[in-house]
Design an enzyme around this catalytic site. Structure first.
Site, PDB file in Angstrom:
ATOM      1  N   ARG A   8       0.865  -0.993  -0.034  1.00  0.00           N
ATOM      2  CA  ARG A   8      -0.276  -0.188   0.084  1.00  0.00           C
ATOM      3  C   ARG A   8       0.840   1.206   0.118  1.00  0.00           C
ATOM      4  NH1 ARG A   8      -5.050  -1.827   1.261  1.00  0.00           N
ATOM      5  NH2 ARG A   8      -5.391  -3.538   2.681  1.00  0.00           N
ATOM      6  N   ARG A  53      -6.377  -4.861  -0.769  1.00  0.00           N
ATOM      7  CA  ARG A  53      -7.588  -4.736  -0.789  1.00  0.00           C
ATOM      8  C   ARG A  53      -7.849  -3.267  -0.726  1.00  0.00           C
ATOM      9  NH1 ARG A  53      -9.941  -8.362   2.992  1.00  0.00           N
ATOM     10  NH2 ARG A  53     -10.357  -9.813   0.960  1.00  0.00           N
ATOM     11  N   HIS A 104       3.077  -9.533   1.153  1.00  0.00           N
ATOM     12  CA  HIS A 104       2.868  -8.503   2.052  1.00  0.00           C
ATOM     13  C   HIS A 104       4.066  -8.034   2.793  1.00  0.00           C
ATOM     14  CE1 HIS A 104       0.754  -7.424   6.083  1.00  0.00           C
ATOM     15  NE2 HIS A 104       0.014  -6.655   5.160  1.00  0.00           N
ATOM     16  N   TYR A 159       0.058   5.444  12.049  1.00  0.00           N
ATOM     17  CA  TYR A 159       0.003   3.744  12.536  1.00  0.00           C
ATOM     18  C   TYR A 159       1.476   3.546  13.248  1.00  0.00           C
ATOM     19  CZ  TYR A 159      -3.344   2.080   8.880  1.00  0.00           C
ATOM     20  OH  TYR A 159      -4.503   1.728   8.401  1.00  0.00           O
ATOM     21  N   HIS A 212       0.291  -1.162  15.108  1.00  0.00           N
ATOM     22  CA  HIS A 212       0.363  -1.914  13.907  1.00  0.00           C
ATOM     23  C   HIS A 212       1.491  -2.759  13.878  1.00  0.00           C
ATOM     24  CE1 HIS A 212       0.505  -2.517   9.270  1.00  0.00           C
ATOM     25  NE2 HIS A 212      -0.668  -2.640   9.607  1.00  0.00           N
TER      26      HIS A 212
END
Length: 724
Positions: A389, A419, A449, A482, A606
């Site tokens: 992202r 997503r 990821h 985060y 996170h």
């Protein structure tokens, strides 16, 4: 509570269920656990210690979270249930049973959201911030709003009749619309119409250009106020507002020849997915209600009548810096002193020794600087970067493009399956390709990821590899809120490991001989299981056996069972789980040596960390300490490319154990404690009325490994390592 007191305090008395739970009774349902997390988010909207507009932000987040939950998780369960799937989840519930429990819980949550909104609106009114209805608009304000409506709203609206000649229009996911029952003033003929509320326009509008307070009008009320401009000659006889949520999960053919084109097609399908939830204002005219329910093809059980505001997530528009007294005090992330000591030269700072930055307390700009410096450095020959992202105008992507255009070898591993960021990642990949970068998309069956950057630099007659490993995304916007970790190193071993990660994803080369890194879906889970078993062996031998771990979610069944075994053997396990937790803590004979807490506060927790005492307990200088991109979920450990990196530098290890984990475990101000029945209760405040906040501690104190020439001696430690 000091960490020493926390460590000395016994674990809570376990609950005796009469017999040790077996089978599904050993686990909590993933979906209900997620709803519990969102209840905790809503709990911060009720917290009087939180500034008023920040409370409104938490309310907005809880609503947006719930919408996404329905468009993805509930949509998937709904599809399974409609197909007659009876396969239970690991907690024993079928898709249909889960949907029933979710519906009951979510309806209660939505009711409470409206109650909290009423409470917050009353408090905001006391501060001069009022959300109005059209009846409350004064004549002077109406004159101002006329100009606003005609200039900013009217050109974008598309009023639509509903009759045989005008079929019911498509309402996109999260689309808001007004349904109208109208009557002609002279001819008395009736008309049903629909007015989609465009998302391109702000939901809330100031009713006057100036004033001491702030008075705002929702867009739907503005439209109703000037309905005569949209339907001349008609009067309003009845209306309602509704919003649809559609299935937003993507299905992509694994063997797609052109993965980018397949995703572009899938994104178009998402916008037209089946409706999974209809929210409708209460008291809607029966005829309008019937037409809406029929036309969106939904059952009555999937309709939610709302007494209050529909689209609470849009309230985030009201959280602005116009009232700084109602927001968190300003905080500016620190530039690590070590980087300043080297005049901003990231490579020189990393060469001195490994450096761990704790975002957002240390600025994420250092990660961007690392890539930008590499792009501009004539001695850099290659850059490799994962992108899961990132922001729309990403400075990381910009730097990679500049490096490629300058003739450097640039490899960008872009994950198309991130997503809700798929479209952005497609744009970025095409931009990188135009600049001359090698763009790879990894595996069709796995998401990549892992968060890894590699810079290869010529220094004298040798090549030196600089690596960055992160627990979060390369996203400078979310990095402001985060909490994540960034490890910078020029360790040759970690450089080789990082290169093998790129070779694996880009060329399917099996990563053999990894040194300081474990990689899912190959070695990460086995590495975790091995270290849990080692702690069990220490406990059996009578040595201190301790595990500390922090992550977003814990639902992987094998890992949970391993933790249960460890607890039964006497291993003391302290877990900081922000969101979903499928493990039952504090059950006699099963998990009496496991405690779980969740931290919800100003920043979104996170980072993923795990520490093993290694027979010496924790804290210890000889502990085995890891940071990771992976939560302990089936998808992360078995179906994604993730990394688990061991921290070996003593200062970095001390920072993770004695600062970060210590502060998280000692936190009281923002902590919720998980009970054996799966519920969470707030941690009890200290007697002095100023409970310890890990977020406040991190904002006020620098990180150990970024301390620089001033040294770490004056940096507060919440604990001191011991090896006995």
């Amino acid at each position: 509570m000091s960490l020493a007191n926390f460590l000395d305090a016994p674990f809570p008395d376990p609950v005796d269920l009469g017999e040790v739970p077996e089978g599904p009774a050993r686990f909590f349902n993933r979906e209900l656990s997620w709803l519990g997390f969102n209840w905790r988010v809503l709990g911060e909207a009720e917290n009087p210690r939180v500034p008023l507009l920040e409370r409104l932000r938490f309310l907005s987040i809880s609503a947006s979270n719930l919408d996404e939950f329905y468009t993805v998780r509930v949509a998937g369960l709904r599809e399974l249930a409609m197909a007659g799937n009876l396969t239970p989840s690991f907690d024993g519930l079928t898709p249909a049973e889960q949907l029933t429990l979710i519906d009951e819980n979510a309806r209660a949550l939505m009711t409470r959201q409206q109650e909290v909104l009423s409470e917050l609106l009353a408090l905001m009114a006391q501060e001069g911030i009022r959300v109005l209805t059209r009846e409350e608009v004064t004549p002077e304000e109406r004159a101002h709003l006329t100009e606003v409506f005609l200039d900013e709203v009217f050109p974008v609206l598309s009023p639509l009749a509903i009759d045989p000649a005008h079929p019911f229009p498509f309402i996109p996911n999260e689309g808001l619309a007004l349904a109208l029952q109208l009557e002609h003033e002279e001819e008395r003929r009736s008309l049903r119409a629909l007015l989609p509320v465009p998302r391109q326009i702000a939901r809330f509008h100031d009713v006057s250009p100036s004033g001491d307070g702030r008075r705002v009008l929702p867009l739907e009320e503005l439209c109703l106020l000037f309905l005569g401009q949209l339907f001349p000659g008609y009067r309003l006889k009845g209306h309602c507002i509704f919003r649809v949520l559609r299935d937003s999960d993507l299905e992509v053919e694994e063997e797609a020849e052109d993965l980018v084109r397949e995703f572009e097609t899938a994104l178009k399908r998402r916008r037209r997915g089946e409706v999974v939830r209809l929210k409708l204002s209460s008291g809607a005219p029966a005829g309008l209600r019937r037409v809406i329910v029929e036309q969106v093809h939904i059952t009555e059980r999937e309709v939610v009548e709302v007494e209050g505001l529909i689209g609470i997530g849009d309230l985030s528009e009201l959280v602005t810096d116009r009232r700084p007294d109602l927001l968190w005090p300003p905080f500016t992330p620190r530039v690590p002193e070590r980087v300043q000591d080297h005049d901003g030269d990231m490579f020189a700072a990393i060469r001195q020794k490994d450096m761990l930055l704790h975002h957002p307390y240390e600025t994420f700009d250092m990660v961007v600087r690392f890539i930008r410096q590499a792009a501009a450095d004539p001695d850099v020959v290659a850059i490799k970067q994962t992108l899961y992202r990132t922001s729309r105008n990403s400075p990381v992507v910009e730097a990679l493009c500049e490096a490629a255009e300058d003739g450097k070898s640039v490899t960008a591993l872009v994950e198309l399956k991130a997503r809700f960021d798929e479209a952005a990642n497609i744009r970025q990949s095409r931009r990188l390709e135009r600049a001359g970068a090698h763009v790879v998309y990894g595996f069709t069956q796995y998401k990549t990821h892992a968060k890894v950057s590699v810079v290869v630099r010529r220094e004298g007659d040798r090549l030196v590899t600089y690596s960055h490993f992160g627990t979060g995304n390369y996203h400078p916007i979310t990095a402001r809120i985060y909490t994540d970790l960034s490890l910078f190193t020029c360790s040759p071993a970690l450089g080789r490991d990082a290169t093998k990660v790129f070779n694996y994803v880009g060329g399917y080369a099996e990563p053999m001989g990894l040194e300081n890194l474990a990689l899912s879906p190959k070695t990460l889970k086995p590495r975790l299981m091995d270290f849990i078993e080692r702690e069990i062996e220490h406990a059996r031998a009578g040595r201190p056996a301790v595990i500390w771990a922090k992550m977003n979610s814990l639902i992987e069944q094998d890992i949970i069972e391993a933790l249960y075994r460890a607890s039964q053997e006497g291993v003391q396990i302290s877990l900081v789980i922000r969101g979903i937790c499928g493990l039952r803590p504090g059950v006699k004979g099963l998990s009496e040596n496991i405690r779980v807490k969740s931290i919800i506060g100003r920043f979104l927790e996170h980072s993923r960390i795990v520490c093993f005492g290694g027979g010496l307990g924790l804290p210890s200088t000889r502990a085995r300490v890891f940071i990771s991109s992976a939560d302990w979920m089936g998808r992360n450990l078995n179906r994604r490319v993730e990394t688990l990196i061991e921290a070996t530098n003593p200062t970095v290890k001390a920072q993770i154990v004695e600062q970060i984990m210590a502060a998280n475990l000692a936190d009281v101000a923002q902590s919720w404690l998980m009970q054996p029945d799966g519920t969470f209760v707030r941690a009890e405040d200290d007697a002095d009325g100023r409970p310890f906040s890990c977020h406040r501690f991190f904002m006020e104190n620098p990180s150990l490994s970024g301390r620089g020439s001033a040294g770490a001696e004056d940096v507060p430690h919440l604990t001191h390592s011991h090896d006995d």
